[in-house]
Design an enzyme around this catalytic site. Sequence first.
Site, mmCIF file in Angstrom:
data_model
loop_
_atom_site.group_PDB
_atom_site.id
_atom_site.type_symbol
_atom_site.label_atom_id
_atom_site.label_comp_id
_atom_site.label_asym_id
_atom_site.label_seq_id
_atom_site.Cartn_x
_atom_site.Cartn_y
_atom_site.Cartn_z
ATOM 1 C CG ASP A 67 -35.859 -50.786 -21.288
ATOM 2 O OD1 ASP A 67 -36.850 -50.180 -20.811
ATOM 3 O OD2 ASP A 67 -35.604 -50.802 -22.492
ATOM 4 C CG ASN A 136 -29.326 -47.606 -31.990
ATOM 5 O OD1 ASN A 136 -30.444 -48.000 -31.679
ATOM 6 N ND2 ASN A 136 -28.332 -47.544 -31.121
ATOM 7 C CG HIS A 138 -32.264 -49.244 -29.055
ATOM 8 N ND1 HIS A 138 -31.489 -48.142 -28.760
ATOM 9 C CD2 HIS A 138 -33.530 -48.877 -28.697
ATOM 10 C CE1 HIS A 138 -32.250 -47.196 -28.264
ATOM 11 N NE2 HIS A 138 -33.484 -47.607 -28.213
ATOM 12 C CD GLU A 143 -28.160 -49.106 -27.564
ATOM 13 O OE1 GLU A 143 -28.683 -49.063 -28.689
ATOM 14 O OE2 GLU A 143 -28.215 -48.148 -26.764
HETATM 15 C C1 F6R Z 1 -37.562 -48.204 -23.691
HETATM 16 C C2 F6R Z 1 -37.266 -49.001 -24.874
HETATM 17 C C3 F6R Z 1 -36.589 -48.391 -26.042
HETATM 18 C C4 F6R Z 1 -37.443 -47.321 -26.684
HETATM 19 C C5 F6R Z 1 -36.687 -46.677 -27.835
HETATM 20 C C6 F6R Z 1 -37.515 -45.600 -28.510
HETATM 21 O O1 F6R Z 1 -38.212 -48.989 -22.733
HETATM 22 O O2 F6R Z 1 -37.582 -50.156 -24.891
HETATM 23 O O3 F6R Z 1 -36.298 -49.384 -26.979
HETATM 24 O O4 F6R Z 1 -38.632 -47.894 -27.141
HETATM 25 O O5 F6R Z 1 -35.509 -46.117 -27.359
HETATM 26 O O6 F6R Z 1 -37.690 -44.554 -27.602
HETATM 27 P P1 F6R Z 1 -38.749 -43.412 -27.902
HETATM 28 O O7 F6R Z 1 -40.064 -44.063 -27.907
HETATM 29 O O8 F6R Z 1 -38.605 -42.445 -26.755
HETATM 30 O O9 F6R Z 1 -38.390 -42.832 -29.222
#
Ligand code: F6R
Length: 260
Positions: A67, A136, A138, A143
């Site tokens: 992303d 959440n 995702h 989301e």
């Molecule tokens: C970012 C991504 C998100 C993160 C998620 C957890 O490329 O794919 O799904 O893996 O937001 O973020 P952290 O690891 O910072 O807790």
Amino acid sequence: MEIIILPSPAEVGKLAARRIVQLVQRKPATVLGLATGSSPLAIYAELAAQVRAGHLDVSRVRAFALDEYVGIPPGHPQSYASVINREVVEPLGLDPAGVRVPDGRAHDIETACAEYEAAIHDAGGVDLQILGIGANGHIGFNEPTSSFASRTRIKTLAPQTRADNARFFEDPDEVPTHCLTQGLGTIMAARELVLVAQGEGKAGAIAAAVEGPVSSMCPGSILQFHQHATVIIDDAAARDLTLTDYYRYTYANKPAWQRF
Ligand code: F6R
């Protein structure tokens, strides 16, 4: 899904990295899917250490990021292009020409997303996708209520995601409101998924993804439909699971030939 529970965040990173090393040794031209955020940092650090020690040759590895924020200024230290460069490309010595991140500054977003999907396809698909999970539920930035069939597209970040990611920015208002993300359909097309999570803040999302009903309310629950998904977590992230004894027993008795 295989659920592996380990005592510390560092061990989570090491084991996930070991699986990637094993794969790249078997298939030097591996196509990796890269997540950003805190969760995979220990994986990247361990892979870089393996490269430095001469145990891993990544000269033929290509990679696609999950992303990117939309509208973030070029060269901003928190753009995912910058993060991937800083945390993965440089420390591992990957060929930058073989590493792609969705173009969050494209004027024609739809075309940029379609081209990203085509590039993944042309590379032969992703062999192993590294995933984190949001509080959440995702994965990528899919989301809650994201379509299970979705492909790379623009998404609006949930307020909770923006708040969670504010820690990376000097001013919380700086966190972009939109992103481009591989869809759940894109992620599911990867041949192998490795999701890592550490800390109590992820316990609810892990329990919902692993043991809850498959529901777009917890996008990570789609992993239950994948043929080869491994969830590697620490004790804190495993707190809300009900079958922890079974997962530990299964891992302790894993046949030697299946280990990594
Ligand atoms: C970012 C991504 C998100 C993160 C998620 C957890 O490329 O794919 O799904 O893996 O937001 O973020 P952290 O690891 O910072 O807790």
